[in-house]
Design an enzyme around this catalytic site. Sequence first.
Site, PDB file in Angstrom:
ATOM      1  CE  LYS A  13      24.295  75.131 -47.626  1.00 34.32           C
ATOM      2  NZ  LYS A  13      23.043  75.897 -47.627  1.00 34.32           N
ATOM      3  NE  ARG A  88      24.474  78.353 -41.779  1.00 35.63           N
ATOM      4  CZ  ARG A  88      23.978  77.160 -42.149  1.00 35.63           C
ATOM      5  NH1 ARG A  88      24.731  76.110 -42.160  1.00 35.63           N
ATOM      6  NH2 ARG A  88      22.727  77.068 -42.518  1.00 35.63           N
ATOM      7  NE  ARG A 127      14.272  71.722 -46.548  1.00 43.57           N
ATOM      8  CZ  ARG A 127      15.514  72.156 -46.321  1.00 43.57           C
ATOM      9  NH1 ARG A 127      16.464  71.943 -47.211  1.00 43.57           N
ATOM     10  NH2 ARG A 127      15.785  72.842 -45.233  1.00 43.57           N
ATOM     11  NE  ARG A 160      15.657  71.649 -41.636  1.00 43.36           N
ATOM     12  CZ  ARG A 160      16.804  72.047 -42.192  1.00 43.36           C
ATOM     13  NH1 ARG A 160      17.380  71.282 -43.110  1.00 43.36           N
ATOM     14  NH2 ARG A 160      17.377  73.191 -41.856  1.00 43.36           N
ATOM     15  NE  ARG A 171      17.034  77.877 -42.054  1.00 47.55           N
ATOM     16  CZ  ARG A 171      16.374  76.945 -42.740  1.00 47.55           C
ATOM     17  NH1 ARG A 171      15.047  76.905 -42.715  1.00 47.55           N
ATOM     18  NH2 ARG A 171      17.022  76.065 -43.435  1.00 47.55           N
TER      19      ARG A 171
END
Length: 212
Positions: A13, A88, A127, A160, A171
């Site tokens: 996104k 969300r 990532r 992260r 998640r």
Amino acid sequence: MRLILLGAPGAGKGTQADVVKSKYNIAHISTGDILRANVKQGTELGKLAQGYMTSGKLVPDDVIINMMKARLVEPDCKEGFMLDGFPRTITQAEALDKMLAELGIALDAVVSLEIDDEVVVSRLTSRRVCKQCGEIYNTIGKPSRVDGVCDKCGGEVIQRADDNEGTIRNRLSVFHEQTAPLIEYYKKAGILVSVDATAGKDSVLKIIERQG
Ligand code: AMP
């Protein structure tokens, strides 16, 4: 142009929003980024959100809704906005409908970025992100030239806290249980556009250009 970017964590996104931003001057509003900035600054909101975020759970709806009420009336939203990571839940979507009605504006489209869970796990465990400027790297596809150092600003490139496999799977299940029902919600509203999240970084831009 007022858009919602809907999709699982890791669907891209933020990347899609950056491509749109390079062409159109509309605000990119990422609730995750706002919350992370608050955690970094040690604000009351940050202290409240931190525990939820590190375990991969959603921050309570009322907190997020109040945060977004304040954000959507900022001057940079006048020309339009892309919402990334909000809404969300159905409760958040209903609150957004109310906020927009009060402001006398409407959404143009909700883009659903479709992606397989296992692709997400692979993308997010590899990532990395620059602590200073937010530039995104990937240890497989796009590593920084010097390990741990940002090519752009020299800042520290880190993983992260919520990009570990256990939290990613949490998640994802939160996404399927609480966020995926929004696909039906916006389909009923007649403004949903679905795209393959692996089709390229400019899929959302192409949709905007097609819609004129
Ligand atoms: P993101 O960067 O969008 O993946 O968001 C990171 C984390 O911030 C999420 O796992 C949630 O804990 C929290 N968060 C971001 N947006 C929302 C939202 N709209 N509602 C509740 N929690 C959120």
